[in-house]
Design an enzyme around this catalytic site. Structure first.
Site, PDB file in Angstrom:
ATOM      1  N   HIS A  11       0.798  -1.233   0.000  1.00  0.00           N
ATOM      2  CA  HIS A  11       0.000   0.000   0.000  1.00  0.00           C
ATOM      3  C   HIS A  11       0.828   1.280   0.000  1.00  0.00           C
ATOM      4  CE1 HIS A  11       0.638  -0.505   4.388  1.00  0.00           C
ATOM      5  NE2 HIS A  11       0.575   0.809   4.435  1.00  0.00           N
TER       6      HIS A  11
HETATM    7  C1  UD1 Z   1      -2.279   5.471   5.762  1.00  0.00           C
HETATM    8  C2  UD1 Z   1      -1.004   5.959   6.457  1.00  0.00           C
HETATM    9  C3  UD1 Z   1       0.074   4.907   6.331  1.00  0.00           C
HETATM   10  C4  UD1 Z   1      -0.418   3.562   6.850  1.00  0.00           C
HETATM   11  C5  UD1 Z   1      -1.713   3.186   6.153  1.00  0.00           C
HETATM   12  C6  UD1 Z   1      -2.230   1.947   6.818  1.00  0.00           C
HETATM   13  C7  UD1 Z   1      -0.575   8.374   6.435  1.00  0.00           C
HETATM   14  C8  UD1 Z   1       0.194   9.448   5.818  1.00  0.00           C
HETATM   15  N1  UD1 Z   1      -0.495   7.173   5.834  1.00  0.00           N
HETATM   16  O1  UD1 Z   1      -1.995   5.340   4.381  1.00  0.00           O
HETATM   17  O2  UD1 Z   1       1.209   5.284   7.119  1.00  0.00           O
HETATM   18  O3  UD1 Z   1       0.567   2.578   6.597  1.00  0.00           O
HETATM   19  O4  UD1 Z   1      -2.678   4.241   6.319  1.00  0.00           O
HETATM   20  O5  UD1 Z   1      -3.191   1.283   6.117  1.00  0.00           O
HETATM   21  O6  UD1 Z   1      -1.246   8.588   7.417  1.00  0.00           O
HETATM   22  N2  UD1 Z   1      -9.371   4.971   1.429  1.00  0.00           N
HETATM   23  C9  UD1 Z   1     -10.573   4.324   1.305  1.00  0.00           C
HETATM   24  N3  UD1 Z   1     -11.181   3.911   2.456  1.00  0.00           N
HETATM   25  C10 UD1 Z   1     -10.691   4.125   3.697  1.00  0.00           C
HETATM   26  C11 UD1 Z   1      -9.469   4.807   3.793  1.00  0.00           C
HETATM   27  C12 UD1 Z   1      -8.808   5.223   2.658  1.00  0.00           C
HETATM   28  O7  UD1 Z   1     -11.053   4.102   0.208  1.00  0.00           O
HETATM   29  O8  UD1 Z   1     -11.311   3.710   4.686  1.00  0.00           O
HETATM   30  C13 UD1 Z   1      -8.668   5.386   0.185  1.00  0.00           C
HETATM   31  C14 UD1 Z   1      -8.938   6.833  -0.210  1.00  0.00           C
HETATM   32  O9  UD1 Z   1      -8.974   6.912  -1.597  1.00  0.00           O
HETATM   33  C15 UD1 Z   1      -7.705   7.543   0.287  1.00  0.00           C
HETATM   34  C16 UD1 Z   1      -6.613   6.494   0.133  1.00  0.00           C
HETATM   35  O10 UD1 Z   1      -7.265   5.259   0.401  1.00  0.00           O
HETATM   36  O11 UD1 Z   1      -7.430   8.706  -0.416  1.00  0.00           O
HETATM   37  C17 UD1 Z   1      -5.446   6.680   1.053  1.00  0.00           C
HETATM   38  O12 UD1 Z   1      -5.861   6.770   2.432  1.00  0.00           O
HETATM   39  P1  UD1 Z   1      -4.957   7.557   3.496  1.00  0.00           P
HETATM   40  O13 UD1 Z   1      -5.470   7.340   4.858  1.00  0.00           O
HETATM   41  O14 UD1 Z   1      -4.747   8.959   3.059  1.00  0.00           O
HETATM   42  O15 UD1 Z   1      -3.548   6.879   3.328  1.00  0.00           O
HETATM   43  P2  UD1 Z   1      -3.152   5.355   3.321  1.00  0.00           P
HETATM   44  O16 UD1 Z   1      -2.522   5.039   2.012  1.00  0.00           O
HETATM   45  O17 UD1 Z   1      -4.305   4.522   3.765  1.00  0.00           O
HETATM   46  N1  UDP Z   2      -3.773  -6.071   8.590  1.00  0.00           N
HETATM   47  C1  UDP Z   2      -5.070  -6.584   8.616  1.00  0.00           C
HETATM   48  N2  UDP Z   2      -5.686  -6.862   7.429  1.00  0.00           N
HETATM   49  C2  UDP Z   2      -5.091  -6.671   6.230  1.00  0.00           C
HETATM   50  C3  UDP Z   2      -3.764  -6.150   6.207  1.00  0.00           C
HETATM   51  C4  UDP Z   2      -3.145  -5.852   7.397  1.00  0.00           C
HETATM   52  O1  UDP Z   2      -5.628  -6.782   9.697  1.00  0.00           O
HETATM   53  O2  UDP Z   2      -5.715  -6.949   5.186  1.00  0.00           O
HETATM   54  C5  UDP Z   2      -3.116  -5.725   9.877  1.00  0.00           C
HETATM   55  C6  UDP Z   2      -1.770  -6.358  10.114  1.00  0.00           C
HETATM   56  O3  UDP Z   2      -1.914  -7.622  10.708  1.00  0.00           O
HETATM   57  C7  UDP Z   2      -1.143  -5.356  11.075  1.00  0.00           C
HETATM   58  C8  UDP Z   2      -1.675  -4.028  10.578  1.00  0.00           C
HETATM   59  O4  UDP Z   2      -2.858  -4.327   9.832  1.00  0.00           O
HETATM   60  O5  UDP Z   2      -1.605  -5.598  12.396  1.00  0.00           O
HETATM   61  C9  UDP Z   2      -0.673  -3.296   9.723  1.00  0.00           C
HETATM   62  O6  UDP Z   2      -1.304  -2.176   9.156  1.00  0.00           O
HETATM   63  P1  UDP Z   2      -0.891  -1.547   7.757  1.00  0.00           P
HETATM   64  O7  UDP Z   2      -0.066  -2.499   6.993  1.00  0.00           O
HETATM   65  O8  UDP Z   2      -2.134  -1.034   7.135  1.00  0.00           O
HETATM   66  O9  UDP Z   2      -0.046  -0.270   8.194  1.00  0.00           O
HETATM   67  P2  UDP Z   2       1.491  -0.041   8.566  1.00  0.00           P
HETATM   68  O10 UDP Z   2       1.858  -1.008   9.614  1.00  0.00           O
HETATM   69  O11 UDP Z   2       2.275  -0.202   7.301  1.00  0.00           O
HETATM   70  O12 UDP Z   2       1.529   1.370   9.006  1.00  0.00           O
END
Ligand code: UD1
Ligand code: UDP
Length: 384
Positions: free
Chosen positions: A216
């Site tokens: 991601h």
């Molecule tokens: C965010 C965090 C990242 C973390 C990740 C975990 C920041 C800068 N980034 O990244 O560190 O590893 O979450 O998963 O805070 N979206 C949906 N549904 C949701 C949420 C998001 O569709 O419930 C889509 C939207 O199009 C959004 C995009 O995902 O613009 C990105 O979401 P965002 O929270 O900005 O960043 P992540 O890539 O999820």
């Molecule tokens: N995770 C989950 N479902 C998924 C992918 C990840 O429950 O489909 C859990 C994973 O086990 C861990 C956490 O989400 O506990 C990690 O989050 P993510 O990878 O979104 O963020 P990051 O750690 O990179 O910030």
């Protein structure tokens, strides 16, 4: 909310715990529980950064987290939009509730936004997962980590390398607490329950080896050439080993416009228990997640991290993680190698299921909860 005063504590401490994005929920749960068990009043604030059921509410159900006391509903947006909206709405919550301490976890935008507001509002600020550094400033999380640490009073480090980073940046010893890894608290508390889930049967991988993939990071999925290269590597690995890819929403939208190779089962993001069930029984995990590097270390499952840097070097030095970057040939070679040699699980010190308790002890037993923010000399000139 509970507000009893536990024996030995002078008065109930009011703590706000902030969550917003997927990796926050499993980190906050053990801290919240430990604070409440010791008589603190906890107000749970959800910023709404993640809002899809499979990115948010499923974790409350799986982990038994009660509904948030405040929902800020900020949703998606640019970094500035999201951060600003969280700050504006969280500032009102602080003004209304007047907490003694605000606990933020990890490195997402919700962490940073709540930290800056708290630092200016006067409550004490505790950062759980302090001191991690990738030194890769192209990642928004690195900025979030460094700024959050800089305005925190309590720095709760998961590992000695994080302590060393903080000391090298000049933080005082009385701010830094090596407490272990809260994510591991939640993993150990839920592993047996997760193993009983029928998810492997549902996916048809109950009796055969499979690999688990999560992707991601913007640097991996937003660039066409990089993403195509990674999909090509996954396709080659999938010709020997079926791969399961629960796709993050950012990745799902990119997969709609890229060719999906055969042998890869793409689905919605999974809940905590189903994902842990797959992670624990996978032959190999390929990921760019931060938390997954830690979980595979504890589970003893080989992990290839599709990045050039990690803020969690202990998972490479003491765990099962290898940094393999984004070169497709290198990833395929590393996957074949990892499938040949399965390293034994080696759990880093204090990754023992008690990190949440250690954090609560520090926060509630501090003789006087005075401000511990770094002095003007926190300039990298060495420990004070
Ligand atoms: C965010 C965090 C990242 C973390 C990740 C975990 C920041 C800068 N980034 O990244 O560190 O590893 O979450 O998963 O805070 N979206 C949906 N549904 C949701 C949420 C998001 O569709 O419930 C889509 C939207 O199009 C959004 C995009 O995902 O613009 C990105 O979401 P965002 O929270 O900005 O960043 P992540 O890539 O999820
Ligand atoms: N995770 C989950 N479902 C998924 C992918 C990840 O429950 O489909 C859990 C994973 O086990 C861990 C956490 O989400 O506990 C990690 O989050 P993510 O990878 O979104 O963020 P990051 O750690 O990179 O910030």
């Amino acid at each position: 909310m509970t507000s009893a005063t536990a024996p030995g504590y002078r008065r109930a401490v009011r703590a706000i715990c902030v969550v917003g994005a997927r990796p926050n929920f499993m980190k906050v749960k053990p801290v919240m529980d430990a604070l409440e068990q010791r008589g603190a009043e906890v107000i749970l604030v959800h910023t709404g950064q993640h809002y899809d059921p499979e990115m948010s509410s499923i974790f409350f159900e799986d982990l038994g987290i009660r509904a948030p006391d405040r929902w800020l509903g900020v949703g998606s947006g640019s970094h500035a939009e999201q951060t600003a909206l969280i700050m504006t709405r969280f500032e009102r919550v602080i003004a209304e509730t007047v907490p003694d301490v605000v606990v933020v976890v990890g490195d997402v935008n919700s962490t940073l936004a709540a930290a800056i507001v708290t630092a200016k509002a006067g409550a004490l600020l505790a950062h759980v997962e302090a001191g991690l550094r990738s030194r890769d400033w192209s990642m928004p999380e690195e900025i979030n980590r460094v700024v959050t640490d800089r305005v925190s009073d309590f720095l709760f480090a998961p590992s000695q390398d994080a302590v060393d980073n903080l000391k090298a940046e000049g933080y005082r010893g009385d701010q830094i607490h090596l407490v272990g890894n809260v994510m591991v608290d939640t993993l150990l508390a839920n592993l047996e329950r997760a193993r009983r889930r029928p998810i492997r049967k549902e996916l048809g991988v109950e009796d055969r080896p499979f690999g688990l993939v999560t992707l991601h990071r913007p640097g991996n999925v937003d660039d066409d050439a990089v993403f195509d290269g990674l999909l090509g590597a996954l396709a080659e690995i999938a010709s020997d080993l079926p791969l399961v890819l629960p796709a993050h929403p950012r990745t799902r939208s990119r997969l709609l416009v890229h060719h999906l190779p055969e042998g890869i089962m793409v689905g919605e993001p999974l809940g905590y228990l189903d994902f842990l069930a797959l992670e624990a029984s996978a032959s190999l995990v390929l990921t760019d997640s931060g938390g997954v590097q830690e979980e595979t270390t504890v589970l003893g499952v080989p992990c290839l991290t599709l990045r050039d840097t990690t803020e969690r070097p202990i998972t490479v030095e003491e765990g099962t993680n290898r940094l393999v970057g984004r070169d497709p040939d290198r990833i395929v070679d590393a996957a074949r190698e990892a499938l040949r040699h399965r390293p034994p699980p080696r759990r880093p010190a204090l990754w023992d299921g008690r990190a949440g308790a250690r954090i609560a002890e520090v926060l509630l037993e501090a003789p006087s909860r005075h401000r511990l923010r770094p002095s003007a000399r926190c300039d990298g000139a060495g420990a004070h």
